[in-house]
Design a protein around this motif. Sequence first.
Motif, mmCIF file in Angstrom:
data_model
loop_
_atom_site.group_PDB
_atom_site.id
_atom_site.type_symbol
_atom_site.label_atom_id
_atom_site.label_comp_id
_atom_site.label_asym_id
_atom_site.label_seq_id
_atom_site.Cartn_x
_atom_site.Cartn_y
_atom_site.Cartn_z
ATOM 1 N N ARG A 1 75.190 40.316 75.289
ATOM 2 C CA ARG A 1 74.322 39.993 76.348
ATOM 3 C C ARG A 1 73.336 38.869 76.368
ATOM 4 O O ARG A 1 73.148 38.595 75.155
ATOM 5 N N ARG B 1 72.105 38.650 72.365
ATOM 6 C CA ARG B 1 71.813 40.042 71.939
ATOM 7 C C ARG B 1 73.113 40.549 71.612
ATOM 8 O O ARG B 1 74.312 40.479 72.300
ATOM 9 N N ALA B 2 73.360 41.690 70.540
ATOM 10 C CA ALA B 2 74.549 41.945 69.892
ATOM 11 C C ALA B 2 74.039 43.674 69.483
ATOM 12 O O ALA B 2 73.038 43.981 69.634
ATOM 13 N N PRO B 3 75.055 44.398 69.359
ATOM 14 C CA PRO B 3 74.693 45.825 69.024
ATOM 15 C C PRO B 3 73.754 45.981 67.820
ATOM 16 O O PRO B 3 73.807 45.337 66.849
ATOM 17 N N VAL B 4 72.824 46.991 67.987
ATOM 18 C CA VAL B 4 71.917 47.442 66.927
ATOM 19 C C VAL B 4 72.058 48.822 66.321
ATOM 20 O O VAL B 4 72.217 48.962 65.383
ATOM 21 N N CYS B 5 72.177 49.818 67.428
ATOM 22 C CA CYS B 5 72.025 51.296 66.991
ATOM 23 C C CYS B 5 73.499 51.892 66.721
ATOM 24 O O CYS B 5 73.654 52.783 66.007
ATOM 25 N N ILE C 1 71.972 54.249 72.053
ATOM 26 C CA ILE C 1 70.869 54.147 72.438
ATOM 27 C C ILE C 1 69.859 53.150 72.685
ATOM 28 O O ILE C 1 69.158 53.142 73.767
ATOM 29 N N CYS C 2 70.407 51.885 72.037
ATOM 30 C CA CYS C 2 69.566 50.750 72.300
ATOM 31 C C CYS C 2 69.979 50.025 73.478
ATOM 32 O O CYS C 2 69.136 49.069 74.021
ATOM 33 N N TYR C 3 70.952 49.934 74.055
ATOM 34 C CA TYR C 3 71.473 49.354 75.113
ATOM 35 C C TYR C 3 71.517 47.905 75.001
ATOM 36 O O TYR C 3 71.610 47.322 75.728
ATOM 37 N N GLU C 4 71.791 47.362 73.583
ATOM 38 C CA GLU C 4 71.614 45.849 73.375
ATOM 39 C C GLU C 4 73.080 45.202 73.730
ATOM 40 O O GLU C 4 73.485 44.252 73.754
ATOM 41 N N ARG D 1 75.394 45.681 75.962
ATOM 42 C CA ARG D 1 75.806 45.988 77.248
ATOM 43 C C ARG D 1 76.731 44.818 77.579
ATOM 44 O O ARG D 1 76.397 43.509 77.541
ATOM 45 N N ARG E 1 78.002 50.223 77.651
ATOM 46 C CA ARG E 1 77.848 49.949 76.212
ATOM 47 C C ARG E 1 79.039 49.704 75.529
ATOM 48 O O ARG E 1 79.917 50.708 75.329
ATOM 49 N N PHE F 1 63.262 52.021 65.016
ATOM 50 C CA PHE F 1 63.365 50.510 64.618
ATOM 51 C C PHE F 1 62.167 50.120 64.785
ATOM 52 O O PHE F 1 61.283 50.460 65.704
ATOM 53 N N THR G 1 65.605 40.711 66.331
ATOM 54 C CA THR G 1 66.606 40.668 67.495
ATOM 55 C C THR G 1 67.602 39.994 67.425
ATOM 56 O O THR G 1 68.418 39.789 68.353
ATOM 57 N N PRO H 1 71.340 38.704 66.314
ATOM 58 C CA PRO H 1 72.662 39.467 66.193
ATOM 59 C C PRO H 1 72.842 39.913 64.692
ATOM 60 O O PRO H 1 72.514 38.766 64.070
ATOM 61 N N VAL I 1 71.495 41.820 62.928
ATOM 62 C CA VAL I 1 70.381 42.903 62.395
ATOM 63 C C VAL I 1 70.646 44.112 63.155
ATOM 64 O O VAL I 1 70.451 44.213 64.328
ATOM 65 N N VAL I 2 71.049 45.056 62.358
ATOM 66 C CA VAL I 2 71.720 46.504 62.876
ATOM 67 C C VAL I 2 70.911 47.516 62.237
ATOM 68 O O VAL I 2 70.132 47.526 61.295
ATOM 69 N N GLY I 3 70.964 48.814 62.731
ATOM 70 C CA GLY I 3 70.357 49.887 62.084
ATOM 71 C C GLY I 3 71.263 50.223 60.774
ATOM 72 O O GLY I 3 72.049 49.468 60.485
ATOM 73 N N GLY J 1 73.099 53.118 61.941
ATOM 74 C CA GLY J 1 73.646 52.114 63.059
ATOM 75 C C GLY J 1 74.973 51.106 62.395
ATOM 76 O O GLY J 1 76.169 51.353 63.046
ATOM 77 N N CYS K 1 67.001 50.895 78.035
ATOM 78 C CA CYS K 1 66.999 52.012 77.007
ATOM 79 C C CYS K 1 65.866 52.686 77.155
ATOM 80 O O CYS K 1 65.709 53.973 76.553
ATOM 81 N N ARG L 1 63.386 53.735 74.394
ATOM 82 C CA ARG L 1 63.938 54.836 73.369
ATOM 83 C C ARG L 1 63.513 53.985 72.082
ATOM 84 O O ARG L 1 63.223 54.573 70.935
ATOM 85 N N VAL L 2 63.664 52.648 72.127
ATOM 86 C CA VAL L 2 63.657 51.866 70.875
ATOM 87 C C VAL L 2 61.779 51.634 70.942
ATOM 88 O O VAL L 2 61.304 51.733 69.822
#
Lengths: 375, 84, 430
Positions: free
Chosen positions: B35, B43-47, B51-54, B56, B66, C114, C121, C123, C125-127, C130, C382, C385-386
């Motif tokens: 997105r 933006r790309a997946p994080v969690c 949870i994070c809705y990144e 989408r 998601r 996080f 932020t 791409p 970089v993830v949990g 995660g 979110c 939540r973050v």
Amino acid sequence: MNGARRSDAIVVGAGIVGAACAAALARDGWRVTILERSFASSGTTSVGMGHLVVMDDSPEQLALTKYSLRQWRELTPTLDRRAELDACGTLWVAEDESQLAALRAKRDLYATADVATEVLDPRALSEAEPHLRRDLAGALRVTNDSVVYPPGATLGLLDDARKHGAVLRDGIGVEAIVPNGVRLASEVLRADIVVNATGPWAPRLTPALPITPRKGHLAITDRYPTFCRHQIVELGYLTSAHVMTSESVAFNIQPRSTGQVLIGSSRELVGWDAQINREILRRMLQRASHFMPRLGDLSVIRCWTGFRPATPDKLPLIGRWDPIPGLWIAAGHEGLGITTSLGTAQLLADQIAGRVPEIDPAPFSPMRALAAVHS
Amino acid sequence: MSDAIEIVVNAKVLRVEPGVTVASALLNNDHHVFRRSTTGEVRAPVCGMGICYECRVTINDVAHQRACMVTVEHGMRVDTGSAA
Amino acid sequence: MSKTRQVVVIGGGPAGIAAASAAAESGARVTMIDEGPAPGGQIWRPAVHSHPPLAAQRWIVRLNATQADVLRSTSVVDIERRNDRFVVVAESSGNGREVVADAIVLATGARERFLPFPGWTLPNVVGVGGAQALAKNGVSFRGKRIVIAGSGPLLLPVAAYLARGGAKVLAVAEQAPLANVARFAASLWRRPRTLAQAIGLRSAFARTRFSTGTWVAGARGDSTVKEVTLTDGRSTRTLACDVLCAAFGLVPNTELARLLACDVVGGAVRTDDAQMTTIAAVYCCGEPTGIGGVDLALVEGEIAGFAAAGVGPSEHLAARRAVHRREAASLERAFALRPELLSLAGAETIVCRCEDVRWGAIDQRWSARQAKLYTRLGMGACQGRVCGAALECLLGWPADSVRVPTQPARSRTLIGVSLANHQPNEQGAS
């Protein structure tokens, strides 16, 4: 203000009405202190739609909203991006022939009041708003209506007030308004004039004011930048707003500059219960998806409630409050406080300064509340 | 990947492993634009767990899904990189 | 005999599985609602085309032996109280449904914490969890150069998991100091099985550098992350990498508990001996009552499940719960966050990822709600939540109020079945 001594004014409440009054008085030369029990734009201003709209429930309402919109247009060049101003216009939609007739009457009324409008037939309406249901009878576009983000607009007005010397003291609760002053927890602040601009809470400081909290629900979606282009309101909204006796919902939807869709509206008289009423929320969303069938697919990210300061005659209370020396009222704007904040402030400042206001202030005098009691 | 299925990502056909999430299918194809943020960042997946809705994306014309929570299906249309 | 109790268990991780099993075995009619495609939660999530871990299978077999109804890939978006009962509103693939309950068991697990740092932020970089979740759901990290920098007992297992999948784990950096981590490791002696696991994990990525007292200072890249800088406060080193895993412990998911007005203290849902919250007929178990790990979650889940079904407490379970709670407390102390982590963000660093609110836009004197209204912080999808969990650490701001929907939901789901076929004809006085 002329002369060497600058007079002191206290504005109680830093919602948009208080902020606008503070800015107008500061521009007039008053030394303004704004007292806010929480933080600026924390009350009704923070929960409203921010629709700048001409409304015609009464000739007085039409005069005040129209007057206010002109001031919003004059303010536009100075508004920063926090205000998120979007000149999207309003579409009043008619479901059937009888509403279409009412729509035409509205057009004629607006023509005499010099408010720019345009009637859309069903085809033009579908082109303008493809997500509206196709069997609507038509719509009236009110060209110069627009939308702001109320907290952002309020912060801009407060900056303007500060530029003219006003001081905002937040986190300060006023316990009482006294003659030419206010009583705080530990001191009494003196001023030549005090303005009660505390919206639905105004009766706590001025108990005789006939203001009732009128609860509303709103829901906002994720970003759908092409879902709608205008603020779209069903013609029946005015009825919903007018009738005080029952709870009601009406279709009223707004495109935010963020691409989000803000969905309203509801009205209830339930005191200060801020809980979301699921049944009202359901009916409100159902009403909206009745007009925009695809709305059911939209992702709602947040819902909230708020309290409009409602008055029995649907007009705000703007003017001198005779029982308390130095006290002026700017409250009771129901759902039109964002629109009419600027007109209110000018009307008030003109009266305080002894100027002749551009529109007749008499219908808005808060003293009518006492007259109603005594008559 | 003999049993690969096809999805359509931004109008381009992609052969992906069945059973994986849309997020996995995109990342495994070096597709990192899920997105665009409100200021235009990618933006790309994080969690990875909803949870994070990144992550989408638009799936079969329904926006704001998601990608990490939806399993790929043959013929699925995925559109990425829109403002969300 | 009284009418069969309807118990809705929300969450299908260890706590939820235990609760659903116990309640169903006790005669309740149970519906378990889980966001995942199969029960297991985050810790027992099976990899694609694979089975849940062995530890999980015994429990899943137990669950499957009951009559419990499992709603998969289903998100709860509201719980409405109607007199003595609850209506749980859930959504699956965009379709809403409602489930009525006499008792609710909240087994909503935890999410990763996080913290904002320059470059977080980007791409890739993830949990930490995660990355594992993504891998289990089909992402291939084979050949990828990975740096893991964060905190908590998850770092090593995830490093091992990714290494087994062919990733090149370049470094694992734990922010907690060596002394703390050593104390935690020593405590594992009391749990030989866990220790054996830890040793096994380490051998899977023997050449990887594991540092304590080390944390991420920033990441850089263009279309994806390209390098990460680690620091121990005295010196820094920069590693070229393809993926950075950065998360700092876990945060209980308490949204549904707070929606129901349950007391939440210090981020954890308050419960009594029977795992009942401060709201009658609402039970809570597992991570939402305080991060405690899988063993504690299982015990709490069983206790909650029995209680929700109306069965009295078992002393045996209570004793086991006490043991696991002591372990959880030592874990929390070992991985306490160092203050340096709270000042990684620069003025330009985005804090709220949904609304791109930068650290410099936030006045620390504001309240959380003020920041939200003035900057849009936490207003996005979110629902905070973050950024909410981060700002709780950074500024001590309390969590925002929770309202319906507790996560984004189609408006048609919120309209619900009761009105879906109803022809509306209302405006004003009608």
